[in-house]
Design an enzyme around this catalytic site. Structure first.
Site, mmCIF file in Angstrom:
data_model
loop_
_atom_site.group_PDB
_atom_site.id
_atom_site.type_symbol
_atom_site.label_atom_id
_atom_site.label_comp_id
_atom_site.label_asym_id
_atom_site.label_seq_id
_atom_site.Cartn_x
_atom_site.Cartn_y
_atom_site.Cartn_z
ATOM 1 N N SER A 158 0.862 -1.191 0.000
ATOM 2 C CA SER A 158 0.000 0.000 0.000
ATOM 3 C C SER A 158 0.893 1.234 0.000
ATOM 4 O O SER A 158 2.084 1.143 0.339
ATOM 5 C CB SER A 158 -0.844 -0.021 1.285
ATOM 6 N N TYR A 209 -1.730 -0.804 10.477
ATOM 7 C CA TYR A 209 -1.908 -1.136 9.053
ATOM 8 C C TYR A 209 -0.605 -0.874 8.294
ATOM 9 O O TYR A 209 -0.142 -1.729 7.521
ATOM 10 C CB TYR A 209 -3.051 -0.302 8.471
HETATM 11 N N1 LIG Z 1 -8.542 -0.231 -1.784
HETATM 12 C C1 LIG Z 1 -7.483 0.476 -1.459
HETATM 13 O O1 LIG Z 1 -7.518 1.736 -1.416
HETATM 14 C C2 LIG Z 1 -6.189 -0.211 -1.131
HETATM 15 C C3 LIG Z 1 -5.034 0.566 -1.066
HETATM 16 C C4 LIG Z 1 -3.835 -0.051 -0.750
HETATM 17 C C5 LIG Z 1 -3.794 -1.398 -0.501
HETATM 18 N N2 LIG Z 1 -4.941 -2.130 -0.549
HETATM 19 C C6 LIG Z 1 -4.860 -3.564 -0.234
HETATM 20 O O2 LIG Z 1 -5.515 -4.287 -1.257
HETATM 21 C C7 LIG Z 1 -5.894 -5.553 -0.758
HETATM 22 C C8 LIG Z 1 -7.312 -5.875 -1.216
HETATM 23 O O3 LIG Z 1 -8.211 -4.989 -0.584
HETATM 24 P P1 LIG Z 1 -9.438 -4.302 -1.336
HETATM 25 O O4 LIG Z 1 -9.143 -2.862 -1.400
HETATM 26 O O5 LIG Z 1 -9.763 -5.038 -2.550
HETATM 27 O O6 LIG Z 1 -10.572 -4.455 -0.207
HETATM 28 P P2 LIG Z 1 -11.878 -5.384 -0.117
HETATM 29 O O7 LIG Z 1 -12.812 -5.061 -1.239
HETATM 30 O O8 LIG Z 1 -12.370 -5.221 1.276
HETATM 31 O O9 LIG Z 1 -11.300 -6.832 -0.345
HETATM 32 C C9 LIG Z 1 -10.594 -7.506 0.672
HETATM 33 C C10 LIG Z 1 -10.515 -8.964 0.285
HETATM 34 O O10 LIG Z 1 -9.753 -9.638 1.287
HETATM 35 C C11 LIG Z 1 -10.469 -10.793 1.640
HETATM 36 N N3 LIG Z 1 -10.172 -11.220 3.010
HETATM 37 C C12 LIG Z 1 -10.239 -10.505 4.147
HETATM 38 N N4 LIG Z 1 -9.933 -11.294 5.202
HETATM 39 C C13 LIG Z 1 -9.666 -12.522 4.700
HETATM 40 C C14 LIG Z 1 -9.298 -13.768 5.262
HETATM 41 N N5 LIG Z 1 -9.127 -13.932 6.590
HETATM 42 N N6 LIG Z 1 -9.112 -14.828 4.438
HETATM 43 C C15 LIG Z 1 -9.290 -14.693 3.112
HETATM 44 N N7 LIG Z 1 -9.629 -13.545 2.510
HETATM 45 C C16 LIG Z 1 -9.814 -12.484 3.308
HETATM 46 C C17 LIG Z 1 -11.941 -10.467 1.463
HETATM 47 O O11 LIG Z 1 -12.672 -11.649 1.209
HETATM 48 P P3 LIG Z 1 -13.668 -12.382 2.241
HETATM 49 O O12 LIG Z 1 -14.221 -11.326 3.159
HETATM 50 O O13 LIG Z 1 -14.700 -12.990 1.325
HETATM 51 O O14 LIG Z 1 -12.825 -13.406 2.919
HETATM 52 C C18 LIG Z 1 -11.876 -9.610 0.207
HETATM 53 O O15 LIG Z 1 -11.935 -10.414 -0.936
HETATM 54 C C19 LIG Z 1 -5.693 -5.501 0.741
HETATM 55 O O16 LIG Z 1 -4.499 -6.162 1.083
HETATM 56 C C20 LIG Z 1 -5.570 -4.012 1.014
HETATM 57 O O17 LIG Z 1 -4.827 -3.739 2.175
HETATM 58 C C21 LIG Z 1 -6.136 -1.567 -0.877
#
Ligand SMILES: NC(=O)c1ccc[n+]([C@@H]2O[C@H](COP(=O)([O-])OP(=O)(O)OC[C@H]3O[C@@H](n4cnc5c(N)ncnc54)[C@H](OP(=O)(O)O)[C@@H]3O)[C@@H](O)[C@H]2O)c1
Length: 248
Positions: free
Chosen positions: A143, A156
Site C-alpha cells: 500500500s 496497518y
Molecule cells: N482499496 C485500497 O484503497 C487499497 C489501497 C492499498 C492497498 N490495498 C490492499 O488491497 C488488498 C485488497 O483490498 P481491497 O481494497 O480489494 O478491499 P476489499 O474489497 O475489502 O477486499 C478484501 C478482500 O480480502 C479478503 N479477506 C479478508 N480477510 C480474509 C481472510 N481472513 N481470508 C481470506 N480472505 C480475506 C476479502 O474476502 P472475504 O471477506 O470474502 O474473505 C476480500 O476479498 C488488501 O491487502 C488491502 O490492504 C487496498
C-alpha cells in the site's frame, strides 16, 4: 490482448471483492486461468461461474488466509486441477484504521494475521511448487501505507511495510529458481476496504476521503497485467501508484 498472460494459472487471495475480483475479471478476459480464494463462498462461486460462462477457466476455493492449511489447500487445488501455478497474488487484507490510544488490540491481531501471516502462508504454499517448476511469480499487495505512516495507520502501515520487507527478502532468495517477485502498493482505490474501519470518526474521515479521490479497481488489475506481461527475464519488483488527485 496482453502478452504472456494467456494460459497462466493464477491464484488470487481476497478474490471476492475489490482489487482481487477486478484482477480475476481482467486476467480471465486475457485468457488466464484463475483460482479464487476468499471466505465468502457465494461471491467467489458466482464470480467463477460468470467467468466460466464467458469462456474462461476459473475455480473457487473457500479460503481463510489466517489458516495455513486452507491456503495450502487453495494452492494445491490449483496445481491438482490445472497442473501448475504460475502466479500467486497475495492480496487478501483489511484496514481497520484507528488511533493506537483506542486500544483496538483485536484489530491489530487481525491485521497481523491477515495482512502479514496470510501473505507468508501464501508464500509457504506456492514456493515448493514454483521451485519444482523452476518458474513462478509472486505478486504481494502492500500500500502507499507501506511507504509512509500517518495517524490512525500505525498498525496497518506496519503490516504493509512488512509485506515489502518480506517480499524483498523473497526476491533475493528465489533467484536460483527463476521466480519473479512484485510488490504493488496502491493508493486509494474504490473497494469495500473502508468497511473494515470500526471507529466511527476514522470511518467517516476515510469514507469522505475515498469518495473524493479513489479510482476504480481495474487500475490495480492493469498494474498486475503490466508486471505479468513482461518477458520472462524482466522482473518488475515494485509498483507504487496513486489516484492523480491523491496528495499523500
Ligand atoms: N482499496 C485500497 O484503497 C487499497 C489501497 C492499498 C492497498 N490495498 C490492499 O488491497 C488488498 C485488497 O483490498 P481491497 O481494497 O480489494 O478491499 P476489499 O474489497 O475489502 O477486499 C478484501 C478482500 O480480502 C479478503 N479477506 C479478508 N480477510 C480474509 C481472510 N481472513 N481470508 C481470506 N480472505 C480475506 C476479502 O474476502 P472475504 O471477506 O470474502 O474473505 C476480500 O476479498 C488488501 O491487502 C488491502 O490492504 C487496498
Amino acid at each position: 490482448m496482453s502478452t504472456n498472460i494467456e494460459g497462466k494459472v493464477v491464484v488470487i487471495t481476497g478474490a471476492s471483492s475489490g482489487l482481487g475480483e477486478a484482477t480475476a475479471r481482467l486476467l480471465s478476459a486475457d485468457g488466464a486461468t484463475v483460482v479464487l480464494g476468499a471466505r465468502r463462498r457465494d461471491r467467489i462461486e458466482a464470480l467463477a461461474e460468470t467467468l466460466t460462462n464467458a469462456g474462461g477457466k476459473a475455480l473457487a476455493v473457500i479460503t481463510d488466509v489466517t489458516d495455513r492449511a486452507q491456503v495450502k489447500r487453495l494452492v494445491d487445488a490449483a496445481v491438482r486441477t490445472f497442473g501448475r501455478i504460475d502466479v500467486m497474488i497475495n492480496n487478501a487484507g483489511l484496514m481497520p484504521q484507528a488511533l493506537l490510544e483506542l486500544l483496538k488490540v483485536d484489530e491489530w491481531d487481525r491485521m497481523i494475521d491477515v495482512n502479514i501471516k496470510g501473505v507468508l502462508y501464501g508464500v509457504a504454499a506456492a514456493l515448493p511448487h514454483m521451485k519444482e517448476q523452476k518458474s513462478g511469480h509472486f505478486i504481494n499487495v502492500s500500500s502507499v501505507a507501506g511507504h509512509r505512516v500517518g495517524p490512525g495507520f500505525a498498525v496497518y502501515a506496519a503490516t504493509k511495510y512488512a509485506v515489502r520487507a518480506l517480499s524483498e527478502g523473497l526476491r533475493q532468495e528465489v533467484k536460483p529458481y527463476n521466480i519473479r517477485t512484485t510488490v504493488i502498493s496502491p493508493g486509494a482505490v474504490a473497494t469495500e476496504l473502508p468497511n473494515s474501519v470500526t471507529d466511527p470518526t476514522a470511518a467517516a474521515r476515510i469514507k469522505k476521503f475515498y469518495a473524493g479521490v479513489a479510482v476504480p479497481a481495474d487500475s490495480f488489475a492493469r498494474a498486475v497485467i503490466y508486471a505479468m506481461s513482461q518477458p520472462d527475464d524482466v522482473d518488475i519488483n515494485e509498483i507504487l501508484f496513486r489516484p492523480t488527485k491523491q496528495e499523500l
